[in-house]
Write an enzyme that holds these catalytic residues in place. Structure first.
Site, PDB file in Angstrom:
ATOM      1  N   LYS A 145       0.818  -1.215   0.000  1.00 29.02           N
ATOM      2  CA  LYS A 145       0.000   0.000   0.000  1.00 29.02           C
ATOM      3  C   LYS A 145       0.854   1.268   0.000  1.00 29.02           C
ATOM      4  O   LYS A 145       0.476   2.299  -0.537  1.00 29.02           O
ATOM      5  CB  LYS A 145      -0.917   0.017   1.231  1.00 29.02           C
ATOM      6  CG  LYS A 145      -2.020  -1.024   1.189  1.00 29.02           C
ATOM      7  CD  LYS A 145      -3.036  -0.692   0.127  1.00 29.02           C
ATOM      8  CE  LYS A 145      -4.175  -1.699   0.076  1.00 29.02           C
ATOM      9  NZ  LYS A 145      -5.002  -1.510  -1.124  1.00 29.02           N
TER      10      LYS A 145
ATOM     11  N   GLU B  74      -9.851   6.090   2.680  1.00 30.93           N
ATOM     12  CA  GLU B  74     -10.653   4.974   3.152  1.00 30.93           C
ATOM     13  C   GLU B  74      -9.690   3.848   3.488  1.00 30.93           C
ATOM     14  O   GLU B  74      -8.584   3.805   2.977  1.00 30.93           O
ATOM     15  CB  GLU B  74     -11.613   4.531   2.059  1.00 30.93           C
ATOM     16  CG  GLU B  74     -11.007   3.593   0.999  1.00 30.93           C
ATOM     17  CD  GLU B  74      -9.836   4.185   0.210  1.00 30.93           C
ATOM     18  OE1 GLU B  74      -9.714   5.421   0.167  1.00 30.93           O
ATOM     19  OE2 GLU B  74      -9.033   3.401  -0.335  1.00 30.93           O
TER      20      GLU B  74
ATOM     21  N   SER C 220       1.960  -9.550  -0.709  1.00 29.84           N
ATOM     22  CA  SER C 220       1.680  -8.112  -0.708  1.00 29.84           C
ATOM     23  C   SER C 220       1.841  -7.473   0.671  1.00 29.84           C
ATOM     24  O   SER C 220       2.051  -6.272   0.780  1.00 29.84           O
ATOM     25  CB  SER C 220       0.276  -7.864  -1.238  1.00 29.84           C
ATOM     26  OG  SER C 220      -0.658  -8.640  -0.509  1.00 29.84           O
TER      27      SER C 220
END
Lengths: 414, 269
Positions: free
Chosen positions: A96, A118, A383
């Site tokens: 992210k 969000e 990830s």
């Protein structure tokens, strides 16, 4: 290495990936989206921006992340060679951050003062709160109340970083409702605030913008491998870590790609999974873009379920919708149970505790690898790392001890 | 369309600003929605938006969001929307609009929806998340035109002159001007900027202007006299319904709307 490049799967100038994507937004936000699109087009040509970003990727995030040959897992499964792209080693623990730091840099260039975001699992919120602290932005994070309840550690960290965390009580109290509320906040203050969307979803230009800021994952893999991989595998919520791995290889038809959706308790029943493509998703227009959504016959978005908050989302990014339609990428799903087993196997064989999201990708690899020849290679995107899921994994895998511990903690400190 | 033109003639003749109110179909219940609409008409409103409930109403604040959720819990779907429109349009003379989100329309089929809405007696549509840029793919505005439905376009203070110019080619009926950025149901400070903003819209748009978002009482409407042609009240009625006991709901709405109508005459300002 060049961060911005084109593939034949890119959107047209209005953000349409074939029939998918677009910009279905109320008029009030169109000027803000146009402003963002202009800024995005400018930085694509701006060598200084790319240089600054690569420096931050290296110095602040710790890029490049390792591409690691998982020899034990490969031997255990007895088929294709398995490489792990370990994004879990990135600052704050997940991919992210690639996108958050890049968009923060963009917001700074645009003269914005406040970041709105969000978050589902809290990883994106954590990444945004982190860059807000670093760049000196005010920061508000919207998070579904259900996710707040199951991801307390990230909520705590975001607050420590100076962000305001708003628990969203509307709707299904998960990621889609957090997206809704973040957009509403932005509607009220489009001049000063920057909406830092965390996945390849939403109205144009976000799906393209976020993809470009995640493409570093695949670009590095390309440099780290001496020969082209045969398979790329990644989990797909909104789709950013998957497209980040895939994008640099999309035009090379010899590289096969697999996206793994959340199968939850099984895809037979709506409400128990988040498989938009392999479940019963239909085309719809929600949250500003056209794609596959899990919806009822009236077009109302349906509840989703997954052990992994990051995959628990009713829609899928428009580029994935288009890649599914054109069959360039194959999509499959893994259930909660399969993800948990994959999480354990990876820990035992390789000493890596993966995020539950990434464990879905590993689950697909467990099925795929034994069917392939030993000469083949698979790259799977890990990830994120698994620390954030402690309260879920411990409760599922070692419930008795874990609950006793929690009880003792509460009593001793109360 | 004819109904809208006729209603504006009536408003002008009566020397007042027009009034548009709003209901969510199926909130608090289907039966009550019908009675509320009739009470609004009786109190003297000029236009009513019938909102088709949707799970993710992007432009609405908490009050209308919750009303949407409640209506969905009541099982309201497209057949109910159309049935109510048909029933009401045969009983009242004022123009009724369907308001909603594009996924509801898209899911039913754009062309099919426009036909059905027209057949049910709707005068127009308000679909805020269907921008003109997507028309080439959707053909939604074309379908509504073909079926004689006015598309009420929403603009905001952030809308640029360039976009107003483009929008002006497609407006029918009137234009819905958001008094401010943001979602429905929070207060609006009717600052000096409002006349300036509406003046800018008028430069390009040659149909009447309605102003909504944050208009909740007679005093707000008085501030719009001479500035706009229609005052739009939404969340205030939903809030009133939420506060009133079920036996008083209809009379409370009727009484509240009457205070708004009273404030709408130029002579009383």
């Amino acid at each position: 290495m060049k961060l911005f490049f084109q593939t034949k799967y890119d959107a047209d100038k209005d953000g349409h990936f074939g029939d998918f994507g677009g910009r279905y937004m109320p008029e009030v936000l169109v000027p803000a989206l146009e402003e963002l699109t202009r800024a995005y087009e400018e930085i694509k040509r701006d060598k200084v921006f790319e240089r600054e970003l690569f420096k931050l990727y290296k110095d602040y995030l710790g890029r490049p992340t390792p591409l690691y040959l998982a020899e034990n897992l490969t031997r255990h499964l007895g088929g294709a060679k398995i490489y792990l792209k370990n994004e879990g080693l990135l600052h704050t623990g997940a991919h992210k951050m690639n996108n958050s730091i890049a968009q923060a840099l963009l917001a700074k260039k645009m003269g914005k003062r406040r970041l709105i975001a969000e978050t589902g699992a809290g990883q994106h919120g954590l990444a945004v709160a982190t860059v807000a602290a670093k760049f000196g932005f005010a920061c508000t994070i919207y998070m579904g109340a259900k996710d707040v309840a199951r991801q307390q550690p990230n909520v705590f960290f975001m607050k420590q970083l100076g962000a305001e965390v708003v628990a969203v009580e509307e709707g299904t109290k998960t990621l889609k409702d957090a997206v809704n509320m973040a957009i509403k906040d932005w509607l009220a203050d489009p001049d000063d605030s920057y909406f830092l969307l965390g996945s390849t979803v939403g109205p144009h230009p976000y799906p393209s913008l976020v993809r470009d800021f995640q493409s570093i994952i695949g670009l590095e893999v390309k440099e780290q491998l001496t020969k082209r991989p045969d398979y790329l595998v990644a989990c797909v919520g909104g789709g950013s870590n998957a497209i980040g791995l895939f994008n640099a290889f999309l035009d090379d038809q010899a590289v096969k790609m697999i996206g793994v959706e959340a199968g939850g308790q099984g895809v037979a029943k709506i409400g128990q999974h988040a498989s938009r493509l392999t479940g019963r998703g239909r085309l719809g227009v929600v949250e500003g873009f056209k794609s596959y959504f899990l919806q009822d016959k009236e077009g109302n978005i349906q509840p989703t379920a997954s052990i992994s908050a990051g995959l628990d989302y009713a829609g899928i990014g428009p580029e994935h919708g288009s890649l599914y339609e054109s069959k360039r990428v194959q999509y499959t799903q893994a259930t909660d149970q399969e993800a948990l087993r994959a999480y354990q196997l990876l820990a035992q064989k390789e000493g890596i505790l993966a995020a539950l999201e990434s464990a879905h990708a590993v689950a697909a690899v467990i099925k795929l690898a034994p069917k392939l020849a030993k000469s083949k290679t698979i790259v799977v995107n890990i990830s994120g790392r698994g620390d954030k899921d402690l309260f879920i994994t411990a409760d599922k895998l070692d419930r008795k001890n874990w609950r006793r511990y929690l009880k003792n903690q509460a009593e001793n400190n109360g | 369309m004819d109904k809208i033109v006729r209603q504006f003639a009536k408003i002008k003749q009566e020397e007042r600003i027009g009034l548009m109110t709003h209901v969510v179909i199926g909130y608090p219940s289907m039966k009550e929605t019908e009675k509320i609409v009739l009470a609004m008409v009786e109190a003297g409103v000029d236009f009513i938006e019938l909102q088709m409930p949707f799970s993710d109403p992007l432009a609405d604040g908490p009050a209308i969001m919750q009303a949407n959720q409640r209506a969905l819990q009541n099982g309201i779907g497209m057949l109910d929307n159309l049935a109510l429109m048909k029933k009401l349009s045969s009983q009242v003379n004022i123009p009724l609009f369907f308001m909603g989100y594009y996924n509801t329309v898209y899911n039913y089929g754009g062309e099919r929806f426009c036909q059905a809405a027209a057949r049910a007696g709707a005068s127009g549509l308000i679909i805020p998340d269907m921008p003109r840029e997507e028309e080439k793919r959707e053909g939604f505005y074309a379908a509504s035109r073909k079926n004689g439905l006015a598309n009420i376009i929403v603009v905001s203070p952030t809308t640029t002159a360039d976009r107003l110019k483009k929008i002006s080619r497609e407006v029918k009926g009137f234009v819905y001007c958001m008094a401010r950025s943001g979602v429905t149901g929070t207060r609006t400070d009717f600052s000096k900027n409002l006349p300036k903003y509406l003046g800018r819209v008028r430069k390009y748009v040659k149909v009447p202007l309605g102003v909504g978002f944050g208009i909740s009482q007679g005093a707000d409407i008085k501030k719009l006299l001479g500035v706009a042609e229609v005052a739009i009240v939404g969340s205030a009625v939903i809030n009133l319904l939420g506060k009133s006991s079920s036996v008083r709901r209809i009379s409370a709405v009727n009484k509240f709307i009457k205070t708004l109508v009273k404030a709408s005459f130029y002579g009383n300002s």
